[in-house]
Design a protein around this motif. Structure first.
Motif, PDB file in Angstrom:
ATOM      1  N   HIS A 168      19.135  58.005-112.931  1.00  0.00           N
ATOM      2  CA  HIS A 168      18.071  58.349-111.984  1.00  0.00           C
ATOM      3  C   HIS A 168      16.835  57.587-112.433  1.00  0.00           C
ATOM      4  CE1 HIS A 168      15.942  60.690-109.009  1.00  0.00           C
ATOM      5  NE2 HIS A 168      15.073  61.141-109.906  1.00  0.00           N
ATOM      6  N   ASP A 170      13.429  55.779-113.519  1.00  0.00           N
ATOM      7  CA  ASP A 170      12.151  56.281-114.002  1.00  0.00           C
ATOM      8  C   ASP A 170      11.100  56.256-112.892  1.00  0.00           C
ATOM      9  OD1 ASP A 170      13.373  56.524-116.455  1.00  0.00           O
ATOM     10  OD2 ASP A 170      12.471  54.719-117.316  1.00  0.00           O
ATOM     11  N   ALA A 173      11.600  59.393-110.998  1.00  0.00           N
ATOM     12  CA  ALA A 173      11.315  60.555-111.846  1.00  0.00           C
ATOM     13  C   ALA A 173       9.829  60.657-112.174  1.00  0.00           C
ATOM     14  CB  ALA A 173      12.120  60.481-113.129  1.00  0.00           C
ATOM     15  N   THR A 176       9.557  58.687-118.102  1.00  0.00           N
ATOM     16  CA  THR A 176      10.770  58.284-118.796  1.00  0.00           C
ATOM     17  C   THR A 176      11.353  59.478-119.542  1.00  0.00           C
ATOM     18  OG1 THR A 176       9.671  57.673-120.864  1.00  0.00           O
ATOM     19  CG2 THR A 176       9.801  55.975-119.129  1.00  0.00           C
ATOM     20  N   SER A 177      12.641  59.378-119.834  1.00  0.00           N
ATOM     21  CA  SER A 177      13.282  60.424-120.623  1.00  0.00           C
ATOM     22  C   SER A 177      12.653  60.502-122.014  1.00  0.00           C
ATOM     23  CB  SER A 177      14.783  60.155-120.742  1.00  0.00           C
ATOM     24  OG  SER A 177      15.395  61.045-121.653  1.00  0.00           O
ATOM     25  N   LYS A 180       9.523  62.543-121.857  1.00  0.00           N
ATOM     26  CA  LYS A 180       9.819  63.966-121.710  1.00  0.00           C
ATOM     27  C   LYS A 180      10.283  64.561-123.034  1.00  0.00           C
ATOM     28  CE  LYS A 180      11.427  63.510-116.881  1.00  0.00           C
ATOM     29  NZ  LYS A 180      12.597  63.664-115.990  1.00  0.00           N
ATOM     30  N   TRP A 206      17.693  66.543-115.755  1.00  0.00           N
ATOM     31  CA  TRP A 206      16.269  66.218-115.603  1.00  0.00           C
ATOM     32  C   TRP A 206      15.720  65.540-116.848  1.00  0.00           C
ATOM     33  CZ3 TRP A 206      12.286  68.120-118.665  1.00  0.00           C
ATOM     34  CH2 TRP A 206      10.984  67.774-118.256  1.00  0.00           C
ATOM     35  N   ASN A 209      16.980  61.962-117.195  1.00  0.00           N
ATOM     36  CA  ASN A 209      16.912  61.116-115.998  1.00  0.00           C
ATOM     37  C   ASN A 209      18.293  60.552-115.644  1.00  0.00           C
ATOM     38  OD1 ASN A 209      14.208  61.585-115.731  1.00  0.00           O
ATOM     39  ND2 ASN A 209      13.538  59.576-116.441  1.00  0.00           N
ATOM     40  N   LYS A 306       9.975  70.754-115.581  1.00  0.00           N
ATOM     41  CA  LYS A 306      10.820  70.317-114.456  1.00  0.00           C
ATOM     42  C   LYS A 306      10.274  70.853-113.137  1.00  0.00           C
ATOM     43  CE  LYS A 306      14.953  72.046-114.587  1.00  0.00           C
ATOM     44  NZ  LYS A 306      14.895  73.171-113.613  1.00  0.00           N
ATOM     45  N   GLU A 313       7.693  62.261-107.906  1.00  0.00           N
ATOM     46  CA  GLU A 313       8.685  63.167-107.334  1.00  0.00           C
ATOM     47  C   GLU A 313       8.176  63.768-106.026  1.00  0.00           C
ATOM     48  OE1 GLU A 313      11.145  64.915-111.155  1.00  0.00           O
ATOM     49  OE2 GLU A 313       9.084  65.603-110.858  1.00  0.00           O
TER      50      GLU A 313
END
Length: 600
Positions: A168, A170, A173, A176-177, A180, A206, A209, A306, A313
């Motif tokens: 998914h 960035d 989203a 970035t993961s 997070k 979530w 990503n 989230k 988003e």
């Protein structure tokens, strides 16, 4: 077609399966066994392999459980499913139990003098079992973790899901993961916690990503994870689901390991380890306790971040709703032309609506099985049409259509109740009061710090004034290309979660007259900072932005009940629908849309 109309259960299958389960209970020395509607990840929806409650009882609703004793079998269901359950289970062998009005502990003590009640510790949260243990504390009834007895008798149980994982982006989203994970890890360090156990599939999806298709209608990946206070993460899932692109996306700080490594990894932690008692299976807590790993009970750290959607988003959700609104308009234009002629059935509507969404070229999935109930079927809150129940639509019927789509940039969920001919007078009053509830919530301006329970009455007051109400919450959280039902935020009498900017919810009051009709209207809304009012004090206020742009059937409105402000809101809403959706539809639908959005 994404949606099937084949019945997935039959009432007559329940009794012989119940007999097999009772034989297993006797062999294990159990007085009873609990069968939940849950998997090891405690999500709302389950894969076919985990549909144990439906397999045993025939009940297919998304919430509930059964308790089986030697001479009793109760199916516990809430207000959404009290009509549905009676049509799906063998009522000679299974007794519907109104829940949560009737607590499982009270029911057990009313039907048992003592004994052991078995449960699978993977399928019940720590909070659920701990509460039931407390309520049974003074009784001779005890809970006993055991193997899953339903799995022992389910000879053709489907295999575990194994869908490929996808990245998914960035850009969609908004973060970035790595960002997070770094933020959540900082929270763990501040709390003195060494790690957090993540069991919810949408939390894992979530946070990393990633998206998948392990659960129908929900683009999630079935996996467990351990987030360490360093920001590193151990991911436990079937490695075959992860291709080279996804592994590269995860990066070196995410260690992918087989599912079988999860329990040894739990036992190797040093703690304190954060565990969410509301979603983590009891088995996770048992493993940590047996290894003397200190546990810190606290909510899943992904839940609130989230729920607070990023600007990217929210932008994606806006785009998805415009696309989906155009598809809905094409469908409603077709329905307005065809329904008065007769000859349509509920399945025809579902097929046509799915085709309209598919024609966008962006649909990945429907976000849940379409609820399309004509006449009395509309009173079944979560009705799912099958070949056996498919009802002919008589011109003049009121049809409730609750549906949604999963798009790469967002998840939609919309309900409209429409007339298929001259509107019945008995429907106009309730419909208008449901509409007034939707408008009241849409127009709400409220102080920061309020929770869903504080706003829920706004959607009900007009109904209450006529002695009417509905037995479900007014709104649920919605994910951004994730689960259509997402916590922790809700608009409900029970919700104490404070609403914050960026949270997306449904606004869906309703009214249901069993055996006659059902009414529900639903738009999605996002919490925003309310603009300042001239001359007002500086108390921080919040409001809602509407995301859904689809006409509301004005033929069903009793205009005498609407205030001037309510008329103004509806006319402004329809003007915006025409402005935003009109350029996106066919010429014929544009003509219909102009009529449907005409000021009242």
């Amino acid at each position: 077609m994404l949606q099937s109309f084949s019945p997935t259960t039959r009432p007559q299958d329940g009794p012989p399966r119940l007999a097999l389960l009772r034989a297993m209970m006797a062999a294990e020395g159990l007085a009873g066994f609990v069968v939940p509607r849950a998997d090891a990840h405690q999500g709302e929806y389950v894969a076919p392999r985990d549909a144990r409650l439906a397999w045993l009882t025939g009940f297919t609703g998304s919430a509930g459980f059964a308790i089986v004793l030697a001479d009793q079998a109760g199916v516990f269901i809430d207000g959404r499913y009290r009509v549905q359950v009676r049509a799906e289970v063998d009522l000679v062998h299974f007794a519907p139990v109104n829940w949560p009005e009737t607590k499982p502990a009270a029911w057990l003590m009313a039907h048992l003098t003592g004994g052991r009640i078995g449960y699978d510790p993977w399928l019940h949260s720590e909070k659920e079992i701990a509460q039931l243990e407390r309520e049974l504390e003074e009784s001779p009834i005890t809970l006993s973790p055991c193997k899953n007895l339903v799995d022992s008798i389910w000879v053709d149980q489907p295999p575990a899901p194994a869908s490929p994982v996808q990245v998914h982006s960035d850009a969609l989203a908004g973060r970035t993961s790595a960002d997070k994970r770094a933020e959540l890890a900082a929270g763990l360090r501040a709390a003195g916690q060494r790690a957090a156990v993540l069991t919810l599939t949408d939390s894992v999806s979530w946070l990393l990503n990633i998206r998948g298709a392990d659960i129908a209608r929900n683009p999630v990946v079935q996996a467990f994870a351990i987030l360490h206070d360093t920001g590193h993460l151990s991911l436990f899932a079937a490695p075959a689901k992860f291709g080279a692109e996804v592994r590269a996306h995860l990066g070196p700080d995410v260690n992918l390991r087989p599912e079988a490594a999860f329990l040894p990894a739990l036992r190797a932690l040093t703690g304190p380890v954060r565990v969410d008692p509301a979603s983590a299976p009891r088995q996770v807590v048992r493993e940590l306790a047996e290894a003397d790993v200190p546990v810190a009970f606290a909510p899943d750290p992904c839940l609130l971040p989230k729920a607070r959607k990023t600007s990217a988003e929210i932008g994606g959700m806006r785009a998805a709703h415009l696309r989906d609104g155009a598809a809905m308009a094409e469908f409603l234009c077709w329905l307005a032309a065809e329904a008065p002629n007769g000859g349509l059935r509920e399945t025809d509507l579902v097929r046509r609506l799915e085709a309209a969404r598919t024609a966008t070229g962006c649909l990945r999935e429907i976000s849940f099985d379409t609820i399309c109930g004509a006449g009395p079927h509309g009173a079944i809150v979560h009705y799912r049409v099958t070949e056996a129940t498919d009802r002919a639509i008589t011109p003049g019927d009121v049809v409730l259509i609750d549906s949604g789509g999963q798009y790469p940039d967002g998840t939609t969920d919309i309900t409209r109740t429409v007339a298929t001919g001259p509107a019945p007078d008995t429907v106009r009053g309730p419909f208008t009061r449901v509409l007034q509830g939707l408008i009241a919530l849409s127009r709400a301006r409220f102080p920061r710090g309020l929770a869903g329970r504080d706003l829920d009455p706004l959607a009900r007051v007009a109904l209450w004034q006529a002695g009417l109400d509905y037995d479900h919450g007014t709104g649920h959280g919605v994910g951004a290309y994730l689960c259509v039902h997402e916590g922790p935020q809700r608009i409900s009498r029970l919700s104490e979660v404070v609403l914050e900017p960026g949270m997306i919810l449904s606004n869906e009051p309703g009214y249901y007259r069993e055996g006659a009709f059902g009414i529900r209207l639903e738009n999605l809304i996002v919490v925003t900072v309310a603009p300042a009012l001239p001359g007002a004090d500086d108390r921080p206020m919040l409001a809602f932005e509407t995301l859904t742009w689809v006409p509301i059937d004005t033929r069903l409105i009793d205009l005498s009940l609407l205030s001037a402000a309510e008329r103004d809101w509806l006319n402004a809403y329809h003007a915006t629908v025409l402005d935003r959706i009109g350029p996106r539809v066919s010429p014929a639908t544009r003509e219909w849309l102009e009529r449907a959005c005409a000021a009242i």
